[in-house]
Every structure is written in C-alpha cells, then in structure tokens.
Design a protein around this motif. Sequence first.
Motif, PDB file in Angstrom:
ATOM      1  N   ASP A  86       0.902  -1.154  -0.105  1.00  0.00           N
ATOM      2  CA  ASP A  86       0.017   0.049  -0.256  1.00  0.00           C
ATOM      3  C   ASP A  86       0.892   1.193   0.080  1.00  0.00           C
ATOM      4  O   ASP A  86       2.135   1.143   0.552  1.00  0.00           O
ATOM      5  N   ASP A  87       0.395   2.359  -0.778  1.00  0.00           N
ATOM      6  CA  ASP A  87       1.032   3.642  -0.840  1.00  0.00           C
ATOM      7  C   ASP A  87       0.826   4.411   0.525  1.00  0.00           C
ATOM      8  O   ASP A  87      -0.375   4.227   1.124  1.00  0.00           O
ATOM      9  N   VAL A  88       1.632   5.195   0.866  1.00  0.00           N
ATOM     10  CA  VAL A  88       1.507   6.076   2.026  1.00  0.00           C
ATOM     11  C   VAL A  88       1.431   7.614   1.310  1.00  0.00           C
ATOM     12  O   VAL A  88       2.306   8.352   0.893  1.00  0.00           O
ATOM     13  N   PRO A  89       0.095   8.352   1.092  1.00  0.00           N
ATOM     14  CA  PRO A  89       0.110   9.534   0.562  1.00  0.00           C
ATOM     15  C   PRO A  89       0.186  10.677   1.505  1.00  0.00           C
ATOM     16  O   PRO A  89      -0.258  10.504   2.641  1.00  0.00           O
ATOM     17  N   PHE A  90       0.690  11.855   1.110  1.00  0.00           N
ATOM     18  CA  PHE A  90       0.758  12.958   2.141  1.00  0.00           C
ATOM     19  C   PHE A  90       0.963  14.267   1.116  1.00  0.00           C
ATOM     20  O   PHE A  90       1.195  14.258   0.084  1.00  0.00           O
ATOM     21  N   VAL A  91       0.333  15.392   1.733  1.00  0.00           N
ATOM     22  CA  VAL A  91       0.408  16.677   1.166  1.00  0.00           C
ATOM     23  C   VAL A  91       1.384  17.650   1.757  1.00  0.00           C
ATOM     24  O   VAL A  91       1.398  17.743   2.957  1.00  0.00           O
ATOM     25  N   ALA A  92       2.217  18.180   0.983  1.00  0.00           N
ATOM     26  CA  ALA A  92       3.262  19.456   1.329  1.00  0.00           C
ATOM     27  C   ALA A  92       2.159  20.530   2.115  1.00  0.00           C
ATOM     28  O   ALA A  92       1.397  20.683   1.549  1.00  0.00           O
ATOM     29  N   ASP A  93       3.085  21.185   3.205  1.00  0.00           N
ATOM     30  CA  ASP A  93       2.226  22.252   3.771  1.00  0.00           C
ATOM     31  C   ASP A  93       2.795  23.402   2.886  1.00  0.00           C
ATOM     32  O   ASP A  93       3.764  23.554   1.896  1.00  0.00           O
ATOM     33  N   ASP A  94       2.506  24.750   3.437  1.00  0.00           N
ATOM     34  CA  ASP A  94       2.888  25.680   2.699  1.00  0.00           C
ATOM     35  C   ASP A  94       4.355  26.441   2.749  1.00  0.00           C
ATOM     36  O   ASP A  94       4.657  26.968   2.023  1.00  0.00           O
ATOM     37  N   GLN A  95       5.018  25.458   3.710  1.00  0.00           N
ATOM     38  CA  GLN A  95       6.456  25.752   3.868  1.00  0.00           C
ATOM     39  C   GLN A  95       7.261  24.618   3.051  1.00  0.00           C
ATOM     40  O   GLN A  95       8.418  24.798   3.280  1.00  0.00           O
ATOM     41  N   GLY A  96       6.637  23.732   2.235  1.00  0.00           N
ATOM     42  CA  GLY A  96       7.050  22.622   1.588  1.00  0.00           C
ATOM     43  C   GLY A  96       7.408  21.570   2.436  1.00  0.00           C
ATOM     44  O   GLY A  96       8.531  20.964   2.145  1.00  0.00           O
ATOM     45  N   THR A  97       7.033  21.475   3.646  1.00  0.00           N
ATOM     46  CA  THR A  97       7.486  20.209   4.468  1.00  0.00           C
ATOM     47  C   THR A  97       6.436  19.592   4.891  1.00  0.00           C
ATOM     48  O   THR A  97       5.137  19.807   4.569  1.00  0.00           O
ATOM     49  N   SER A  98       6.473  18.182   5.608  1.00  0.00           N
ATOM     50  CA  SER A  98       5.290  17.385   5.845  1.00  0.00           C
ATOM     51  C   SER A  98       6.009  16.385   6.583  1.00  0.00           C
ATOM     52  O   SER A  98       6.974  15.934   6.484  1.00  0.00           O
ATOM     53  N   SER A  99       4.939  16.026   7.638  1.00  0.00           N
ATOM     54  CA  SER A  99       5.220  14.834   8.680  1.00  0.00           C
ATOM     55  C   SER A  99       4.282  13.432   8.252  1.00  0.00           C
ATOM     56  O   SER A  99       3.039  13.900   7.849  1.00  0.00           O
ATOM     57  N   VAL A 100       4.926  12.709   8.497  1.00  0.00           N
ATOM     58  CA  VAL A 100       4.112  11.219   7.913  1.00  0.00           C
ATOM     59  C   VAL A 100       4.152  10.306   9.198  1.00  0.00           C
ATOM     60  O   VAL A 100       5.227  10.163   9.669  1.00  0.00           O
ATOM     61  N   ASP A 101       3.020   9.948   9.422  1.00  0.00           N
ATOM     62  CA  ASP A 101       2.961   8.938  10.709  1.00  0.00           C
ATOM     63  C   ASP A 101       1.615   8.047  10.307  1.00  0.00           C
ATOM     64  O   ASP A 101       0.583   8.370  10.387  1.00  0.00           O
ATOM     65  N   GLN A 102       1.868   6.985   9.877  1.00  0.00           N
ATOM     66  CA  GLN A 102       0.827   6.025   9.226  1.00  0.00           C
ATOM     67  C   GLN A 102       1.053   4.691   9.407  1.00  0.00           C
ATOM     68  O   GLN A 102       2.050   4.139   9.308  1.00  0.00           O
ATOM     69  N   THR A 103       0.368   3.864   9.867  1.00  0.00           N
ATOM     70  CA  THR A 103       0.249   2.561  10.102  1.00  0.00           C
ATOM     71  C   THR A 103      -0.295   1.729   8.673  1.00  0.00           C
ATOM     72  O   THR A 103      -1.468   1.911   8.581  1.00  0.00           O
ATOM     73  N   LEU A 104       0.555   0.857   8.105  1.00  0.00           N
ATOM     74  CA  LEU A 104       0.110   0.092   6.655  1.00  0.00           C
ATOM     75  C   LEU A 104      -0.374  -1.246   7.549  1.00  0.00           C
ATOM     76  O   LEU A 104      -0.070  -1.783   8.095  1.00  0.00           O
ATOM     77  N   THR A 105      -1.727  -1.642   6.439  1.00  0.00           N
ATOM     78  CA  THR A 105      -2.051  -3.086   6.879  1.00  0.00           C
ATOM     79  C   THR A 105      -2.192  -3.902   5.733  1.00  0.00           C
ATOM     80  O   THR A 105      -2.619  -3.696   4.871  1.00  0.00           O
TER      81      THR A 105
END
Length: 527
Positions: A86-105
């Motif tokens: 499974d993919d882990v999608p995320f979106v960059a904020d206005d500062q071009g940064t992002s935090s990811v914390d997700q559990t894949l099943t």
Amino acid sequence: MRTSLRVLVGLVAAMVVGATVVLGAGPASAVTRPTATSLATVIDCGSLHQGYYTAMRVTAQFTNLTPGATYDLHFRAVSMNSELLDDVPFVADDQGTSSVDQTLTDRFIASAQYTATLMQGTTSFGGRIYTSNACASAVNAVGTPTARYVCDTRYLTPGGVSATSVRVAGTLTGFVPGEPYSVSMPGAAAYVNATADANGAIAFDKTVDKSSLAPLTSSTYSVGTTSQGIAVGSGQLTFADDCPAIAKAAKRPALTHDGDLTGDGYADLLAVDTTGQLWMYANGVKTNPGHVPFSTGRVIGSGWLNNGPIQWTAEGDLTGDGYADVVAVTSTGALWAYYNNIGSNPGKVPFTSPTVIGSGWLPFLRVAVGDVNGDGYADIIAGTQDGANYLYLNHYATDPLHRPFSSGVRLTGEDFPSWGGVAAGDFNGDGYADLTVEGSSVDPNRTPAGASTPFVRSVSLAQDHGVPTTGWRLDWSIGDYEGRGSVGVVYADISGTGKLIYNKDPLGSGQETQIGSGWQTMQFLIQ
C-alpha cells in the motif's frame, strides 16, 4: 501482498534511519528535490497472523517539497519479487514540509528487505533499500530428523554403494500453532512445507534426491517461516542405513548379457514388420561407424504378427547357454519356446520351429522374461488384466524333460498397470533381472538383499528427451547393447518419423541418441 515468500537470509540494511537522506536526484531542474530528514518503518511484532505480520508503522519528515503538492511513498518487498505494498500519500504544507505517521495494513516480513520510493504523480525522486526490524520468532525447535536411504533405489547400483534418493522424516516441536514453516536441506528439491499443529509441532516425511544431501552423513537442516527473513531454527540430520546388504550373482560372463542372440556378449535386436516378418539386427557396436549398436538387419522368419497366431512375445535365455531364446503365446493360449540354435541352424538363423512348453496362458496380457533369482536361467513374470503379477521360476536344469515352467506364485508388492508393456533385464549389473514398464521406469530386484518379494517400488529411468518425440507412437526394447553387464533401452517411432533412439545409460545421464531411421515399417520390437 498477493504472492508467497521464500525465506532470505543475511540481508544488509542500505538506509541509515534517522539521518538526512536525499531521495534521488531530481529528474529535471524544474522539479524541487525533496529531502527526507528522517524515515523509519517499524513492523508491529504483535501482529503475526497466518504466517505474516499484518501492521507496519511508517514515520517520516520531508523538506524541500513543492508547497501544496501531493506525494506518495511507495513500498515494495524485495524478497517477494518486489511486490508493491500500500502507498502512503501525504500533502506538503505551505512551507514545503510534511510529517508522515501512518500504519500500513498488509503482509510484512521481519528482517527482510524493502524499498521506499518517493513519487509525485508519475515523477520518481528515487528510493533506497533498507532492512525491516527484527521480531522474535517465538520458536524453540526441538527434535532430530532422520535421513535414510530408500532401499529400492539404493539397489540401482551394484553393491548398493550409492543411492538415488533419501527419505527425510521427523517431527519438530516448539513452533507457533497454526503458523506455516519450511524445513530445508541443501538443495532446492529438499524443501518441506508444514503448518504447526495445535501443540506447536510440525511433522514431515519427504523423499529427496541424494545429490541434494551430499555428503549425507553431515547434512544439516534449517527452519524458516514466511514472517521472518532469517532462519528461525537449524540442526543436524541423523543418518541411518536400514538397507540390507546386497550380493552379486556369481555367473559365467557369457550369461550376464541380456538379449544376446549370437553369443558374442552383446545384445541384438528383434523386430516384426507390418507384414509379420521377423527381423534380426545383429549388434555391431565394436565395428559400426560411431559405435552405434545396429546398422542393417536381415529377415529370419515370417508369420509373427501380433493378434494373429502369436498373441505376444518376449525374449530371454531359457536354457542357460548364453544365447537368448524367444517365448510366445499363441491365440489358443499355448506357450511356445523358440530355442536358439544359431550354431547349428542353416544360415545361422537363431530360430526355426517352436516347442510347446505350456498351455492356458491367454489370461496374461503382460509378460516379461529375465533371470529374476540369479541362477542363470530366464524366468517369466506374467500379469493379468486386473493388475495381478505372477512369477514362474525356470526349472529347465532340474526338470527331467527340460520343461522350463510349471506353476507360478503371485507376487505381492507393486501391481503394474494393465496398459503398460513390461520387460525384464539387469539394469544395475548385479546379475538379477529388474522389471521395467514401458522402458520409462524400473523396479529394482530386491532378491539379492534377501527380500521375499523381488519387485516393490517403481523408479523413473533417466531420459533427457533431447530428441523431439511429440506425436510419436513408440515401441521399445531393452538389452545389454554394449557388453557392460547392464541394459540400455532403444525406442522406435513406428508411426511416423521412423527414428530409432538409444538410451545407453538409463540409470545415469539418460542421454538419448538417434541411431537409425526407417523403422515405421515395423509393427513392434520384441522385448
């Protein structure tokens, strides 16, 4: 994941978790090059279910992203043919940064290799290979599997000095109930898959090729499971040799060569053509170009068509004089012997007229002639339509009227299919005839090991099929065509191509060579 796993051992991590990592060089200067200041994946070791861990937590910090853009982290399992997770999608904020914390099943493997690739749409920013965290296997394997020679295949060599197969069996305990495991020995063919029972035990019993376990006395086993990228147990196989010693028949050299019509120590070939003529192909392996056994033949009889006066035929030395005779059953059920008198017959023809040596043989559909008990006289193995087999020992030397056969005894052990032609000949050179079905398998004769039943288990003969045989209708015969004391196999395509093929080493390489042509004029070979 949707595919199965083979355990991989000794994988090396290629990403240092927690360090600043640039995921590839951007494909174009117009695209911002993201940076991963951290990236970690941790398998939940408590999520073991049906052979895999089912949960993995992904954490990451990214900078230098395109503000507001959507990204994906793609994960693949390297040890499972790079299957996409499974993919882990995320979106960059206005500062071009992002935090990811997700559990894949999904289905995950501890101590195994994965790749992580950062994508923006169809644009890849490259990836890295890393090794997943380890999980305790919850295994404490206890038990001592054994490896034993398969006696029937051990007798494929004179003296039983080696074996073609080994039976590996045992029960190991200390496993997770309901989880799948694989027990492996050296060689891919030695894998055994088993699921631990309610008591955490796995039992296995598998016959493997000896080459997979060489040297047999020092072979080890290891235990793997789909949830682990490393072995979870290992140990030493205990070797046992339960096979009785075998003895070689003490025969005069002239009596060791199956199918020898001329008494020169080399088997000859008999064939019946579509008009019922009997052809003899004298062996010329010593003088023929390329040392092929047969080149030209001559007609030595007529009236031999199957389903005519003669119902079936077989070849063997009935009188112990070193010359092969022919046995035939007529349409009335009479048993005929064509005794070989090549030394006295005009034109050195081996057979002239038959001698009646029995009656009531119509119920037998499959007949083989060969020296089963090693006394120098060919016996008969005859099979009925229901698969029963009978052994008629040869009493030629002791019967006052030199009648070879009187009564037979039913053989216990393996019954042969009603469709298969059979022949008897010495495949392993120990002086005792073995039994073959269709020239493609052999039942080693266990008489020299003291067994009361000579034929117990069928073993496939080696055949390389290097010569195309699609659409062939093969007939075949066996004989000691090279004077080695053991038989080879010839196959004739009597339906179309007319090729004659020779397998000189059916217990070894099985290499097949074309040695003749024009055999589509034949109805059958005498076996």
